[in-house]
Design an enzyme around this catalytic site. Structure first.
Site, mmCIF file in Angstrom:
data_model
loop_
_atom_site.group_PDB
_atom_site.id
_atom_site.type_symbol
_atom_site.label_atom_id
_atom_site.label_comp_id
_atom_site.label_asym_id
_atom_site.label_seq_id
_atom_site.Cartn_x
_atom_site.Cartn_y
_atom_site.Cartn_z
ATOM 1 N N LEU A 67 0.831 -1.199 0.000
ATOM 2 C CA LEU A 67 0.000 0.000 0.000
ATOM 3 C C LEU A 67 0.872 1.258 0.000
ATOM 4 O O LEU A 67 2.053 1.191 0.335
ATOM 5 C CB LEU A 67 -0.919 -0.022 1.225
ATOM 6 C CG LEU A 67 -1.870 -1.240 1.274
ATOM 7 C CD1 LEU A 67 -2.537 -1.365 2.627
ATOM 8 C CD2 LEU A 67 -2.901 -1.145 0.160
ATOM 9 N N PRO A 68 0.301 2.414 -0.352
ATOM 10 C CA PRO A 68 1.135 3.608 -0.561
ATOM 11 C C PRO A 68 1.798 4.181 0.679
ATOM 12 O O PRO A 68 2.889 4.744 0.579
ATOM 13 C CB PRO A 68 0.144 4.624 -1.159
ATOM 14 C CG PRO A 68 -0.935 3.800 -1.756
ATOM 15 C CD PRO A 68 -1.068 2.608 -0.872
ATOM 16 N N LYS A 172 14.601 0.925 4.557
ATOM 17 C CA LYS A 172 14.035 1.296 3.254
ATOM 18 C C LYS A 172 14.022 2.815 3.086
ATOM 19 O O LYS A 172 14.416 3.347 2.037
ATOM 20 C CB LYS A 172 12.616 0.742 3.122
ATOM 21 C CG LYS A 172 11.817 1.266 1.912
ATOM 22 C CD LYS A 172 12.484 0.927 0.589
ATOM 23 C CE LYS A 172 11.757 1.573 -0.598
ATOM 24 N NZ LYS A 172 10.420 1.029 -0.833
ATOM 25 N N LYS A 241 7.831 11.531 -0.215
ATOM 26 C CA LYS A 241 7.288 10.971 1.030
ATOM 27 C C LYS A 241 8.322 10.114 1.752
ATOM 28 O O LYS A 241 8.490 10.221 2.974
ATOM 29 C CB LYS A 241 6.031 10.160 0.711
ATOM 30 C CG LYS A 241 5.305 9.611 1.941
ATOM 31 C CD LYS A 241 5.686 8.184 2.282
ATOM 32 C CE LYS A 241 5.290 7.214 1.195
ATOM 33 N NZ LYS A 241 5.665 5.815 1.559
#
Length: 291
Positions: A67-68, A172, A241
């Site tokens: 998911l984003p 990440k 983001k």
């Protein structure tokens, strides 16, 4: 050996080829996406079934979230009721680019609910997702990671257990900070070379034969930037983001953030200046146009 039934929630540019690789490895797959057409994209393939809702995920042994962001992960888990729908012992694997601090909280809540959890974000982009050659960074307890490995081995060739819950998402975010800063540096360097009259293709050839070589010079400059396609499959907004996540994490760790702060500011400005939904490789266009 009978393979685990795997649910995958989020069948976008990354999730869809990942589901295909799970099927190819012999895992029955139950797919769900906010866009019903995406969930039907693999219809007809042996072992695949589109889920009607989150409650259908109760039939799986492991559920992958692709998911984003953390807001959507939290909404699916807690507001929409995925966690409540899963039987005790089900393994939840969050492969989204989530916030490491929020991931740690989710891990604790899921453990209290009797569910196992691993955060396992990926690097490699759409191409390596299709090839099943992603790099996967796993965070979580040893027993949960051991359960996740047979599933994740269908998706990647480099699997690294980096630490406890949230560690995968921390690494990440930090990796994407390194990637974004390298891509920005290459863009600025090529703009200067071009202004001086040096062919940017030649400049990049030199970078790739020298100490300036990085993932951008090898995998993005010719393919997406100098070609003008700007179609790597990863949005500039998502890179911004991830950079903000990395900066926030570094600030929490009370480590230096001067360069990261500058990098975030530039990517924010690029996002504001470029068309909506631009690919992250359009940072080169932003630099060429004077920033």
């Amino acid at each position: 050996m009978k393979k685990s039934v795997v649910g995958i929630i989020g069948l976008g540019q990354m999730g869809l080829p990942m589901a295909g690789n799970l099927l190819a490895a012999g895992h029955p797959v139950l797919g769900l996406d906010a866009l019903p057409a995406q969930a039907q994209a693999l219809a007809g393939q042996e072992g695949y079934r589109a889920a009607g809702d989150l409650a259908a995920m109760a039939a799986t042994q492991a559920v992958i979230l692709m998911l984003p962001n953390s807001d959507i992960v939290d909404d699916v888990l807690w507001n929409q009721g995925l966690a409540a729908a899963l039987p005790a012992g089900t393994l939840v694997i969050d492969m989204s680019s989530s916030n490491p601090t929020r991931t740690h909280v989710n891990a604790e809540r899921l453990e209290q609910a009797g569910l196992a959890f691993v955060d396992a974000p990926v690097s490699g982009g759409v191409k390596r997702a299709r090839e099943g050659k992603l790099a996967i960074m796993m965070g979580g307890p040893d027993d949960a990671v051991a359960r996740a490995r047979p599933v994740l081995e269908a998706l990647g060739t480099t699997l690294v257990h980096v630490g406890g819950a949230g560690s995968g998402h921390a690494i990440k975010a930090l990796n994407n900070y390194i990637s974004a800063s390298g891509l920005l540096a290459v863009s600025e360097a090529m703009a200067a070379a071009q202004r001086f009259g040096i062919d940017p293709h030649v400049a990049n050839q030199v970078f790739n034969a020298s100490s300036g070589k990085n993932s951008a010079t090898e995998q993005k400059v010719e393919q997406f930037m100098l070609s003008g396609t700007y179609a790597s499959g990863f949005a500039l907004a998502l890179m911004r983001k991830d950079l903000e996540t990395a900066l926030g994490f570094m600030a929490q760790m009370r480590t230096p953030t001067a360069f990261a702060s500058c990098c975030v500011d530039i990517w924010r400005d690029a996002e504001a200046s470029l068309p909506a939904r631009s690919d992250h490789t359009t940072i080169y266009r932003y630099v060429q146009e004077g920033g």
